[in-house]
Design a protein around this motif. Structure first.
Motif, PDB file in Angstrom:
ATOM      1  N   ARG A 210       0.826  -1.221   0.000  1.00  0.00           N
ATOM      2  CA  ARG A 210       0.000   0.000   0.000  1.00  0.00           C
ATOM      3  C   ARG A 210       0.846   1.249   0.000  1.00  0.00           C
ATOM      4  NH1 ARG A 210      -3.569  -2.730   4.130  1.00  0.00           N
ATOM      5  NH2 ARG A 210      -5.161  -3.652   2.846  1.00  0.00           N
ATOM      6  N   ASP A 211       2.023   1.195   0.609  1.00  0.00           N
ATOM      7  CA  ASP A 211       2.894   2.361   0.642  1.00  0.00           C
ATOM      8  C   ASP A 211       3.458   2.689  -0.735  1.00  0.00           C
ATOM      9  OD1 ASP A 211       2.500   2.642   3.339  1.00  0.00           O
ATOM     10  OD2 ASP A 211       4.349   1.623   3.909  1.00  0.00           O
ATOM     11  N   LYS A 212       3.419   1.730  -1.655  1.00  0.00           N
ATOM     12  CA  LYS A 212       4.058   1.913  -2.948  1.00  0.00           C
ATOM     13  C   LYS A 212       3.168   2.561  -4.006  1.00  0.00           C
ATOM     14  CE  LYS A 212       7.901  -0.044  -1.787  1.00  0.00           C
ATOM     15  NZ  LYS A 212       9.101   0.703  -1.636  1.00  0.00           N
ATOM     16  N   ARG A 213       1.939   2.124  -4.138  1.00  0.00           N
ATOM     17  CA  ARG A 213       1.103   2.562  -5.253  1.00  0.00           C
ATOM     18  C   ARG A 213      -0.295   2.962  -4.772  1.00  0.00           C
ATOM     19  NH1 ARG A 213       5.533   2.035  -7.119  1.00  0.00           N
ATOM     20  NH2 ARG A 213       6.240   0.488  -8.597  1.00  0.00           N
ATOM     21  N   ASP A 214      -0.503   4.229  -4.567  1.00  0.00           N
ATOM     22  CA  ASP A 214      -1.818   4.697  -4.116  1.00  0.00           C
ATOM     23  C   ASP A 214      -2.910   4.356  -5.122  1.00  0.00           C
ATOM     24  OD1 ASP A 214      -0.732   5.727  -1.815  1.00  0.00           O
ATOM     25  OD2 ASP A 214      -0.555   7.765  -2.602  1.00  0.00           O
ATOM     26  N   TYR A 215      -2.579   4.375  -6.416  1.00  0.00           N
ATOM     27  CA  TYR A 215      -3.595   4.122  -7.435  1.00  0.00           C
ATOM     28  C   TYR A 215      -4.019   2.658  -7.504  1.00  0.00           C
ATOM     29  CZ  TYR A 215       0.733   3.297 -10.051  1.00  0.00           C
ATOM     30  OH  TYR A 215       1.976   2.891 -10.446  1.00  0.00           O
ATOM     31  N   HIS A 216      -3.369   1.784  -6.748  1.00  0.00           N
ATOM     32  CA  HIS A 216      -3.784   0.375  -6.678  1.00  0.00           C
ATOM     33  C   HIS A 216      -4.617   0.083  -5.429  1.00  0.00           C
ATOM     34  CE1 HIS A 216      -0.366  -1.197  -9.485  1.00  0.00           C
ATOM     35  NE2 HIS A 216      -1.419  -0.808 -10.171  1.00  0.00           N
ATOM     36  N   GLN A 217      -4.998   1.095  -4.702  1.00  0.00           N
ATOM     37  CA  GLN A 217      -5.723   0.930  -3.440  1.00  0.00           C
ATOM     38  C   GLN A 217      -6.948   0.025  -3.574  1.00  0.00           C
ATOM     39  OE1 GLN A 217      -4.722   1.999  -0.424  1.00  0.00           O
ATOM     40  NE2 GLN A 217      -6.446   0.908   0.455  1.00  0.00           N
TER      41      GLN A 217
ATOM     42  N   TYR B 278      -5.977  -3.599  -3.529  1.00  0.00           N
ATOM     43  CA  TYR B 278      -5.568  -4.114  -2.223  1.00  0.00           C
ATOM     44  C   TYR B 278      -6.793  -4.554  -1.436  1.00  0.00           C
ATOM     45  CZ  TYR B 278      -1.279  -1.521  -3.279  1.00  0.00           C
ATOM     46  OH  TYR B 278      -0.162  -1.026  -3.871  1.00  0.00           O
ATOM     47  N   GLU B 279      -7.864  -3.791  -1.567  1.00  0.00           N
ATOM     48  CA  GLU B 279      -9.088  -4.117  -0.838  1.00  0.00           C
ATOM     49  C   GLU B 279      -9.731  -5.400  -1.361  1.00  0.00           C
ATOM     50  OE1 GLU B 279     -11.319  -0.487  -1.094  1.00  0.00           O
ATOM     51  OE2 GLU B 279      -9.837   0.596   0.106  1.00  0.00           O
TER      52      GLU B 279
ATOM     53  N   GLU C 210       5.593  -4.199  -6.934  1.00  0.00           N
ATOM     54  CA  GLU C 210       4.679  -3.601  -5.965  1.00  0.00           C
ATOM     55  C   GLU C 210       5.259  -3.673  -4.549  1.00  0.00           C
ATOM     56  OE1 GLU C 210       1.115  -1.516  -5.520  1.00  0.00           O
ATOM     57  OE2 GLU C 210       2.081  -2.211  -7.301  1.00  0.00           O
TER      58      GLU C 210
END
Length: 116
Positions: A23-30, A33-34, A96
């Motif tokens: 999560r710290d790496k790519r905000d646009y993949h949030q 992650y969910e 990631e």
């Protein structure tokens, strides 16, 4: 604490730490992650995601256009290179959970600011 309980706590903590690292790496993949790790790790959690997994959301033509360069650097497009065209494996350059560098940097010293 009992040994089995301690082991479970350590495993659970490791999983949370790995997810937090991603999560710290790519905000646009949030949103991914969910949905869980398998939303990208289509070849199993111990393997890198396939290019097909990446290309479900990312369009290679759009990426090539976004990273197009002008002038003497025109042939330095990491998503449309003179060696790979638009066929370079995504995971050769992108990661990631770990820092990576562009595969081009194995032989060249192009300036790709996002890889610093």
């Amino acid at each position: 604490m009992k040994p089995m309980t301690t082991l479970l706590v350590l495993v659970f903590s490791s999983v949370i730490a790995l997810s937090a690292q991603a999560r710290d790496k790519r905000d646009y993949h949030q949103a991914l992650y969910e949905e869980g790790c398998k939303s990208c790790h289509d070849q199993g959690l111990k393997n890198y995601p396939s290019d097909e997994s990446c290309l479900q959301c990312h369009d290679m033509g759009d990426l090539a256009e976004q990273t197009k360069r002008e002038g003497h650097a025109a042939k330095q497009n990491p998503h449309d290179s003179m060696h790979y065209g638009q066929e370079a494996p995504c995971m050769e350059c992108h990661g990631e959970h770990t820092e990576k560098q562009a595969i081009c940097m194995d032989c060249h010293n192009f300036d790709y600011p996002k890889f610093k």
